[in-house]
Write an enzyme that holds these catalytic residues in place. Structure first.
Site, mmCIF file in Angstrom:
data_model
loop_
_atom_site.group_PDB
_atom_site.id
_atom_site.type_symbol
_atom_site.label_atom_id
_atom_site.label_comp_id
_atom_site.label_asym_id
_atom_site.label_seq_id
_atom_site.Cartn_x
_atom_site.Cartn_y
_atom_site.Cartn_z
ATOM 1 N N LYS A 31 -6.438 1.610 7.097
ATOM 2 C CA LYS A 31 -6.481 0.944 5.186
ATOM 3 C C LYS A 31 -4.504 1.051 5.402
ATOM 4 C CE LYS A 31 -10.387 -0.285 4.126
ATOM 5 N NZ LYS A 31 -11.477 0.198 3.146
ATOM 6 N N ALA A 65 -9.443 1.890 -1.634
ATOM 7 C CA ALA A 65 -8.249 1.010 -1.559
ATOM 8 C C ALA A 65 -8.456 -0.132 -0.549
ATOM 9 C CB ALA A 65 -6.733 0.967 -1.438
ATOM 10 N N GLU A 98 -10.967 -1.257 -12.483
ATOM 11 C CA GLU A 98 -10.168 0.387 -11.547
ATOM 12 C C GLU A 98 -9.019 0.310 -12.361
ATOM 13 O OE1 GLU A 98 -12.904 -1.000 -7.455
ATOM 14 O OE2 GLU A 98 -11.137 -2.222 -8.047
ATOM 15 N N GLY A 148 -11.086 -5.739 -3.062
ATOM 16 C CA GLY A 148 -12.059 -5.841 -2.611
ATOM 17 C C GLY A 148 -13.501 -5.888 -2.842
#
Length: 234
Positions: free
Chosen positions: A133, A95, A115, A108
């Site tokens: 993140k 993520a 996904e 990204g």
């Protein structure tokens, strides 16, 4: 002072460790969703190694992108499709941002549509991220939105009315032009100052005609942490 190369090496070592920890959750006979990204790539590499050593057998992967499929083939992981299976045991994916409620921003690698499909079907979803993140609230990084090429301009106008600042994602490095998804679509990176209700924003974005899917992944049930390492696996 820590050099940039040292910082990069340290991040790589941590990603390798988390990728291995995720791969260790897989058992023989399982069907695995294979995500896209640098940390997930290490998990795929370790799964291939476990197969070669005999530690795992009879596993099958569902790739979420051409990149994931190519890596799986490189490391000897048999692949299957959603047409040929009736469940996914584990999905391993990364993520770009995770908030305290474990809502995610993905995309990204421009593969968030695939996904989200694969991750939503898994009985267990393992998210591998490094500490950078983890954010206090979503909005720190842009939200990727996959859009049909035909609808890019009206979709951007609609997103602007929601308070977003969309930009068409362009290729980097030595490649010119737009980033094109595996489905042949365009990716908009949309900056929002703060996202207080990711679920509502996801629903609103996905009702804009021409939008395929946003990179917001919202969960009503908690994901479990499986590693005490600095990077977190939910």
């Amino acid at each position: 002072m820590v050099s940039l190369s040292s910082e990069s090496d340290s991040i790589t070592v941590v990603k390798q460790a988390v990728g291995r920890a995720a791969a260790c959750r897989v058992k023989s006979g399982m069907i695995i969703g294979l995500g896209t990204g640098s940390t997930t790539a290490f998990a795929i590499q370790y799964l291939g190694g476990f197969l070669r050593s005999g530690a795992l057998s009879n596993i099958r992967g569902i790739p979420t992108s051409y990149q994931a499929a190519a890596l799986a083939r490189r490391y000897g992981i048999p692949l299957t499709t959603l047409d040929d299976i009736d469940h996914i045991d584990i999905a391993i994916d990364g993520a770009d941002a995770v908030d305290p409620q474990k809502n995610l921003i993905k995309g990204g690698g421009a593969a968030h549509t695939q996904e989200k499909v694969v991750d939503s079907l898994a009985e267990m979803f393992i998210v591998v991220v490094d500490r950078s993140k983890v954010v206090d609230h979503l909005g720190v990084v842009p939200v990727p939105v996959e859009v049909l090429p035909f609808a890019v301009t009206p979709a951007m106008r609609a997103i602007q009315k929601l308070g977003g600042k969309p930009e068409i994602r362009m290729a980097t490095s030595n490649k010119d032009g737009l980033v094109i998804t595996d489905q042949g679509n365009i990716v908009l990176d949309v900056k929002f100052d703060r996202i207080d209700d990711p679920g509502e924003l996801n629903r609103t974005l996905n009702t804009i005609p021409g939008v395929v899917d946003s990179g917001l992944l919202v969960y009503s049930c908690p994901m479990r942490s499986i590693s005490p390492l600095e990077p977190r696996l939910f």
